[in-house]
Design an enzyme around this catalytic site. Sequence first.
Site, PDB file in Angstrom:
ATOM      1  N   SER A 187       0.838  -1.196   0.000  1.00  0.00           N
ATOM      2  CA  SER A 187       0.000   0.000   0.000  1.00  0.00           C
ATOM      3  C   SER A 187       0.868   1.239   0.000  1.00  0.00           C
ATOM      4  O   SER A 187       2.027   1.217   0.450  1.00  0.00           O
ATOM      5  CB  SER A 187      -0.894   0.015   1.244  1.00  0.00           C
ATOM      6  OG  SER A 187      -1.554   1.259   1.401  1.00  0.00           O
ATOM      7  N   TYR A 200      -2.182  -0.556  10.565  1.00  0.00           N
ATOM      8  CA  TYR A 200      -2.309  -1.037   9.185  1.00  0.00           C
ATOM      9  C   TYR A 200      -1.087  -0.631   8.364  1.00  0.00           C
ATOM     10  O   TYR A 200      -0.496  -1.448   7.647  1.00  0.00           O
ATOM     11  CB  TYR A 200      -3.586  -0.466   8.570  1.00  0.00           C
ATOM     12  CG  TYR A 200      -3.779  -0.764   7.105  1.00  0.00           C
ATOM     13  CD1 TYR A 200      -4.331  -1.969   6.681  1.00  0.00           C
ATOM     14  CD2 TYR A 200      -3.445   0.181   6.137  1.00  0.00           C
ATOM     15  CE1 TYR A 200      -4.537  -2.238   5.330  1.00  0.00           C
ATOM     16  CE2 TYR A 200      -3.646  -0.071   4.792  1.00  0.00           C
ATOM     17  CZ  TYR A 200      -4.191  -1.282   4.394  1.00  0.00           C
ATOM     18  OH  TYR A 200      -4.378  -1.527   3.047  1.00  0.00           O
TER      19      TYR A 200
END
Length: 292
Positions: A187, A200
């Site tokens: 990501s 995360y």
Amino acid sequence: MTEQQNPAERHPTPDFPAQDQPHPGWTGPMDPPPDHGEDTYRGSGRLADRKALITGGDSGIGRAVALAFAREGADVLFTHLDSEKDEAAETARWVEEAGRRAVAVECDVREEDNCRALVDRAVAEFGRIDILVNNAAYQMSQPDGIEAISTEQFDRVMRTNLYGMFWLCKLALPHMPEGGSIINSASVQAYKPSPHLLDYATTKGAIVTFTQGLAQMLIGRGIRVNAVAPGPVWTPLIPATLPDTTEFGKQAPIGRPAQPAEMAPAYVFLASQEASYITAEIVNATGGTPLP
């Protein structure tokens, strides 16, 4: 021939209607609806007769990848959670409409035994695993900071995003032939972490490191390992985990979030023989956000 378009105007742009869903979120209520490439992705046999295992394939990026892999000629086994059975059935339908086998497996990758059973099922169904896509992920926004991140949440994020990936790579390896490909979902958060997604983002940074290290370890076996690092993507995880989605994706230079269909071609490329000289790489698909 696909019409050439301004990329900033190709898909819906914020502001979006306010919307909220319980985790894990579902495709149907989303406004605008996500595009997984149902009407646009055209295959060309780049993954003919390959056998793929995809985690988190019921919706979002996972569904788009499963659809694209199938249209490229691959059979697909993918995972979903118990609450995502209807979503999984829709993914399976698109894979089967492409003329390929679809096997939907309920699996929570937070448990090693579940990962072992998943690999065993894939081998029983297909005989081998040519492509492993570690895409399942969990996030939950905590705008109030680190004090609001419970040990339970931290553990869930780590076990879903990291432990599952580690176990599946380890367990799938004996069943991967030369020329096999492992693709992990990283990501933009790995490089530009949002404070409210601290745990995360931490896992996504670890995925980058894991990918680059494992790639060097496995190239001697003829197996490539890469990752895709998306920017903001319009998936059910967004209304299910963020407090406000009205301006989601607006921060990207392109001015909008990606649709899942825009991520799938990167996974197809990395899985294909055209990428035979590419390993230990992170394909950044961030909508223009510069990354190191």
